[in-house]
Design a protein around this motif. Sequence first.
Motif, PDB file in Angstrom:
ATOM      1  N   UNK A   1       5.635  -8.291  -1.468  1.00 32.70           N
ATOM      2  CA  UNK A   1       6.631  -7.499  -0.723  1.00 32.70           C
ATOM      3  C   UNK A   1       6.651  -6.064  -1.233  1.00 32.70           C
ATOM      4  N   UNK A   2       6.546  -5.939  -2.527  1.00 39.63           N
ATOM      5  CA  UNK A   2       6.556  -4.604  -3.153  1.00 39.63           C
ATOM      6  C   UNK A   2       5.372  -3.773  -2.641  1.00 39.63           C
ATOM      7  N   UNK A   3       4.232  -4.449  -2.525  1.00 39.95           N
ATOM      8  CA  UNK A   3       3.040  -3.735  -2.060  1.00 39.95           C
ATOM      9  C   UNK A   3       3.211  -3.207  -0.641  1.00 39.95           C
ATOM     10  N   UNK A   4       3.955  -3.969   0.150  1.00 38.32           N
ATOM     11  CA  UNK A   4       4.172  -3.515   1.526  1.00 38.32           C
ATOM     12  C   UNK A   4       4.937  -2.202   1.564  1.00 38.32           C
ATOM     13  N   UNK A   5       5.660  -1.922   0.510  1.00 40.45           N
ATOM     14  CA  UNK A   5       6.495  -0.722   0.474  1.00 40.45           C
ATOM     15  C   UNK A   5       6.027   0.307  -0.541  1.00 40.45           C
ATOM     16  N   UNK A   6       4.820   0.143  -0.967  1.00 36.96           N
ATOM     17  CA  UNK A   6       4.320   1.129  -1.938  1.00 36.96           C
ATOM     18  C   UNK A   6       3.470   2.164  -1.207  1.00 36.96           C
ATOM     19  N   UNK A   7       3.784   3.413  -1.407  1.00 38.04           N
ATOM     20  CA  UNK A   7       3.045   4.497  -0.754  1.00 38.04           C
ATOM     21  C   UNK A   7       1.622   4.565  -1.289  1.00 38.04           C
ATOM     22  N   UNK A   8       0.806   5.230  -0.555  1.00 36.72           N
ATOM     23  CA  UNK A   8      -0.579   5.449  -1.028  1.00 36.72           C
ATOM     24  C   UNK A   8      -1.024   6.830  -0.575  1.00 36.72           C
ATOM     25  N   UNK A   9      -2.041   7.315  -1.210  1.00 27.68           N
ATOM     26  CA  UNK A   9      -2.502   8.665  -0.889  1.00 27.68           C
ATOM     27  C   UNK A   9      -3.616   8.604   0.141  1.00 27.68           C
ATOM     28  N   UNK A  10      -3.433   9.418   1.149  1.00 23.99           N
ATOM     29  CA  UNK A  10      -4.504   9.533   2.136  1.00 23.99           C
ATOM     30  C   UNK A  10      -4.844  11.010   2.230  1.00 23.99           C
ATOM     31  N   UNK A  11      -6.049  11.329   1.915  1.00 21.46           N
ATOM     32  CA  UNK A  11      -6.484  12.726   1.821  1.00 21.46           C
ATOM     33  C   UNK A  11      -5.519  13.533   0.965  1.00 21.46           C
ATOM     34  N   UNK A  12      -5.108  12.931  -0.100  1.00 21.29           N
ATOM     35  CA  UNK A  12      -4.239  13.623  -1.046  1.00 21.29           C
ATOM     36  C   UNK A  12      -2.777  13.649  -0.644  1.00 21.29           C
ATOM     37  N   UNK A  13      -2.470  13.079   0.510  1.00 19.11           N
ATOM     38  CA  UNK A  13      -1.080  13.094   0.983  1.00 19.11           C
ATOM     39  C   UNK A  13      -0.494  11.701   0.840  1.00 19.11           C
ATOM     40  N   UNK A  14       0.674  11.637   0.255  1.00 20.36           N
ATOM     41  CA  UNK A  14       1.308  10.345   0.061  1.00 20.36           C
ATOM     42  C   UNK A  14       1.847   9.832   1.395  1.00 20.36           C
ATOM     43  N   UNK A  15       1.416   8.685   1.769  1.00 22.24           N
ATOM     44  CA  UNK A  15       1.871   8.100   3.030  1.00 22.24           C
ATOM     45  C   UNK A  15       3.101   7.254   2.777  1.00 22.24           C
ATOM     46  N   UNK A  16       4.076   7.409   3.649  1.00 22.17           N
ATOM     47  CA  UNK A  16       5.315   6.668   3.440  1.00 22.17           C
ATOM     48  C   UNK A  16       5.752   5.913   4.677  1.00 22.17           C
ATOM     49  N   UNK A  17       4.968   6.021   5.692  1.00 18.75           N
ATOM     50  CA  UNK A  17       5.354   5.360   6.920  1.00 18.75           C
ATOM     51  C   UNK A  17       5.193   3.851   6.780  1.00 18.75           C
ATOM     52  N   UNK A  18       6.254   3.127   7.163  1.00 16.49           N
ATOM     53  CA  UNK A  18       6.298   1.686   6.888  1.00 16.49           C
ATOM     54  C   UNK A  18       5.143   0.940   7.541  1.00 16.49           C
ATOM     55  N   UNK A  19       4.920   1.231   8.819  1.00 18.26           N
ATOM     56  CA  UNK A  19       3.875   0.450   9.500  1.00 18.26           C
ATOM     57  C   UNK A  19       2.502   0.794   8.945  1.00 18.26           C
ATOM     58  N   UNK A  20       2.358   2.045   8.570  1.00 17.02           N
ATOM     59  CA  UNK A  20       1.074   2.463   8.014  1.00 17.02           C
ATOM     60  C   UNK A  20       0.835   1.797   6.665  1.00 17.02           C
ATOM     61  N   UNK A  21       1.908   1.732   5.897  1.00 16.28           N
ATOM     62  CA  UNK A  21       1.780   1.089   4.585  1.00 16.28           C
ATOM     63  C   UNK A  21       1.419  -0.379   4.774  1.00 16.28           C
ATOM     64  N   UNK A  22       2.061  -0.985   5.742  1.00 19.29           N
ATOM     65  CA  UNK A  22       1.809  -2.409   5.978  1.00 19.29           C
ATOM     66  C   UNK A  22       0.349  -2.606   6.366  1.00 19.29           C
ATOM     67  N   UNK A  23      -0.084  -1.772   7.301  1.00 25.48           N
ATOM     68  CA  UNK A  23      -1.484  -1.894   7.748  1.00 25.48           C
ATOM     69  C   UNK A  23      -2.454  -1.683   6.591  1.00 25.48           C
ATOM     70  N   UNK A  24      -2.128  -0.656   5.843  1.00 25.69           N
ATOM     71  CA  UNK A  24      -3.028  -0.313   4.736  1.00 25.69           C
ATOM     72  C   UNK A  24      -3.149  -1.468   3.749  1.00 25.69           C
ATOM     73  N   UNK A  25      -2.013  -2.046   3.424  1.00 22.25           N
ATOM     74  CA  UNK A  25      -2.032  -3.137   2.443  1.00 22.25           C
ATOM     75  C   UNK A  25      -2.745  -4.362   3.004  1.00 22.25           C
ATOM     76  N   UNK A  26      -2.436  -4.666   4.258  1.00 23.44           N
ATOM     77  CA  UNK A  26      -3.017  -5.890   4.818  1.00 23.44           C
ATOM     78  C   UNK A  26      -4.513  -5.757   5.064  1.00 23.44           C
ATOM     79  N   UNK A  27      -4.969  -4.524   5.198  1.00 23.95           N
ATOM     80  CA  UNK A  27      -6.417  -4.338   5.382  1.00 23.95           C
ATOM     81  C   UNK A  27      -7.151  -4.226   4.053  1.00 23.95           C
ATOM     82  N   UNK A  28      -6.414  -4.232   2.989  1.00 21.47           N
ATOM     83  CA  UNK A  28      -7.086  -4.043   1.693  1.00 21.47           C
ATOM     84  C   UNK A  28      -7.398  -5.388   1.045  1.00 21.47           C
ATOM     85  N   UNK A  29      -8.346  -5.357   0.114  1.00 27.91           N
ATOM     86  CA  UNK A  29      -8.728  -6.572  -0.618  1.00 27.91           C
ATOM     87  C   UNK A  29      -7.556  -7.077  -1.441  1.00 27.91           C
ATOM     88  N   UNK A  30      -6.759  -6.130  -1.908  1.00 26.08           N
ATOM     89  CA  UNK A  30      -5.638  -6.508  -2.766  1.00 26.08           C
ATOM     90  C   UNK A  30      -4.750  -7.557  -2.096  1.00 26.08           C
TER      91      UNK A  30
END
Length: 896
Positions: free
Chosen positions: A298-327
């Motif tokens: 759950x925490x990972x779903x809400x953890x920001x990540x950097x995209x081109x040096x910019x911290x992403x905070x959008x919820x759906x984007x974070x969700x997508x990013x996490x679910x598409x990752x190996x993690x």
Amino acid sequence: MIDEYIFHTYIAYIRIFVYCSRPPFIQIWQFSIGIITSARLMEDRLSGSGTRINTVASSNSGLFTAGGSSVGSSSAATGATGGSSFVGGPPSLSRNRSFSKHSLLEIVSNRISGSGVGGTSSAEGSSGGIGLTKRFSRESFSAACVNKTQQPQQQQQLLQANDSLSPSAGTELLASSTTTRRSRDARRRDLKNKLKLERNWDARQLELGGNGAHNFASSGANGGGASSGPRSGCKWTFVFDPAGRLCYYWSMVVSLAFLYNFWVLIYRFAFQEIASDTLVMWLCLDYFCDLVYVLDIAFHFRTGYLEEGVLQTDASKLRQHYMNSTTFYVDCLCLLPLDFLYLSIGFNSMLRCFRLVKIYRFWTFMDRTERHTNYPNVFRSISLVHYLLVIFHWNACLYRIVMRNNSFDPSLIRDYGIWMGQPTDPNDGVGQYLQSFYLCTLTLTTTGGVLKPRTKGELLFVIIQLIFGLMLFATVLGHVSNIVINVSAARKEFQAKLDAVKTYMRMRRVPRHLQVKVIKWFDYLWFTQKSSDEEKSVGGLPDKLKAEIAIHVHLDTLKRVEIFQNTEAGFLCELVLRLRPVLFSPGDYICRKGEVGKEMYIVNRGRLQVVADNGRTVLATLKAGSYFGEISILNMGTAGNRRTASVRSVGYSDLFVLSKKDMWDVLKEYPAARVRLEAIAVKRLEKYKKAPLEKAALGRSHSTPGLVESTGRVPLERMELTNTQPLHMPSNPDSANVFRSSAGSSSSTGTGGESRCSFRTSRRSSALQQQQPLLTPQQFFGDSSAGSLLMPPAFLASGTVGNRSTSPGTSRDLVALEPQIMKTLPPADALVAEINRLRERLLMLESENTSLSAKLNRQQWEVENRLAEIEMQICGAGSPADSATDDNERNFESAI
Ligand SMILES: Nc1ncnc2c1ncn2[C@@H]1O[C@@H]2COP(=O)(O)O[C@H]2[C@H]1O
């Protein structure tokens, strides 16, 4: 009664909740642990950490987008010029470089005004970075609340209060936060009325609104749900900053859960599978750790990540990013619920072995701790011991699994002479574990003592164990030696340097007293902890970080310096980046009179003396906060770029050096500072009214208009006046004056080396000198005929003159005329007096020159300011023009 109690308790809870919901409280709490609430807050936070961000937060009034790279406390207002992330203004006005400089300036300003970087707010009304940021954060926060509670009326009021003219409501919120900006707005309005740009302005606004909408949509597409599509306001969302403290603490919790699994699973499997008496405890612990694993997802779903040096905070984007990752898959694998098989095959801890895949979290946590800790060697030691224990533990468990049948046969133990304590009860898991651990420790530390393997499997295990033990031993030794080396690295490096210098001095037979001096210098370095090479230490950092460090390290010293007090932050900031620390021993001469000045110095610590020629007369004593060496680098001395005095270190002195080039670079941009510096230099020079005869070598400076420069010291006796009169001027008394003066300044026209002209004094000429008036400055500087006389002596002496002359016999004329010239020459005293007067005149001209240039600067500033305002009106760009105006204001201050 009970009802009343419940009611009061309820009210108390509400109060506590309301108090805790107050924006500052939430902000402090969130910032300290790394939660980002709403796009605006995140932006503030990122501008504090130097990350560039492009977030979009919508409000009823339109789009707000701000971006920019900032350090420390840069405000979002200044951030609005952040290059590609700037929306709502012409891209041509983006100025990344100036922005980052701006952020450094803010750090300096904050330091000057007494608040540390990243500190708390400044006084209301200040336009400084931190105060502004705080207010702005608050406002944005309250705006978020307003949006959340859907109170359009309040929004309207807020926006009216801001008197929004720009397309960005957020910018207007900020604009209203300072008085300066308010007045600027008023000026804008005036201008608008005057220029009758109403229509254009509105059209422009509409256009920008359209732009904004476009950007909004695109950012929305980029940023996903939180900002996709026009909405009435920011949602209350929270996102964990991956670099924040909360993330770190959470990873610590997950690591502990992993460690539990790592230690316990194998132990339970090898020694004491879950028994009925421990069943509840083990199951509780197991499923608590599983819960932590689930929360981690759950925490990972809400953890920001950097995209081109910019911290992403959008919820759906974070969700997508996490679910598409190996993690995500790894995390799911960790929670594979094989435990259900307990029901069919009974308890077997190995069914939970997938929980160990979470080791990646543990490694991440360890890495981060190692990077962040202030005691890396202590941490490394602890980590090494932990790894050793883990290896022994697993080895002991595996040993038990492999040798389950024979390893604890007491007869075998007796046979091999290994003491293992009393034979343990086969049901005593802990006792057996300890015995096994003991045996493995003996084996792996190569101390010896291995039970005899009886089966092939045991044989293989023991062989592998022995090889592994050997490698482990070597690795541990290597690690330990590394840690020991690291601990004493600084000392060793210092010692090596000292040894090298000692060897060199011995080989080169350096005198004993000098050797002692060098060793004492090293002593001082060591005791004052200056032994490390500071430049080398920070050498690998990017320039911006280096600059920030330099500001923190050197700024306090600069602030103590008289000329740098009350100067603008930009000037200090520029200077601080160019300072180089140096250390002088007792009795060392930092500079000697007559040397060419290439640097100026600022005293950080220590005491120095300005001494006269004889080396004994002390003209002035310099302490921490003083500076010297500026006269020659400003070319203001009697001998131009030569040192006007010697400066000696009394004890050990810590100085900062500033090279001539650097100083000039800075002064070019800050004329006001130059005026102050020169004014003090003039005062200092007054002590040298009776300067030696080097003055004869004065000339116009090439590098500094209005100042004098010399190519060398020329004693009076050696000055020989080359006869040029017959060639270039009629023999009238005026031109003779010009001649005299030009002779005084002629040496400067030669390019280097000492002047070869010299005066031959004549007593008879004194009478003539008295009759003739002294030169006017115009004659001295402006007379074109005089200019023709400024011929290099070398040129004259080499006979080129004779060759050029069309009239035959000129050489002879020269010789013939020499006695006449000699007659007109005044005595040395008169010449000196005249030179003195000329010097004073020169100084006056210089001060006139500086005041004129200040005036000029002011006018230039006014014109630029006016231009910027008009430009701003025409372009309708708020922020860049604002910053342009800010720059102008700064320049104006400097001009004043
Ligand atoms: N009277 C004085 N008081 C303080 N500093 C001085 C005085 N005279 C000379 N100096 C400094 O000593 C420096 C010697 O080198 P400079 O001539 O470059 O600049 C000179 C001044 O900065």
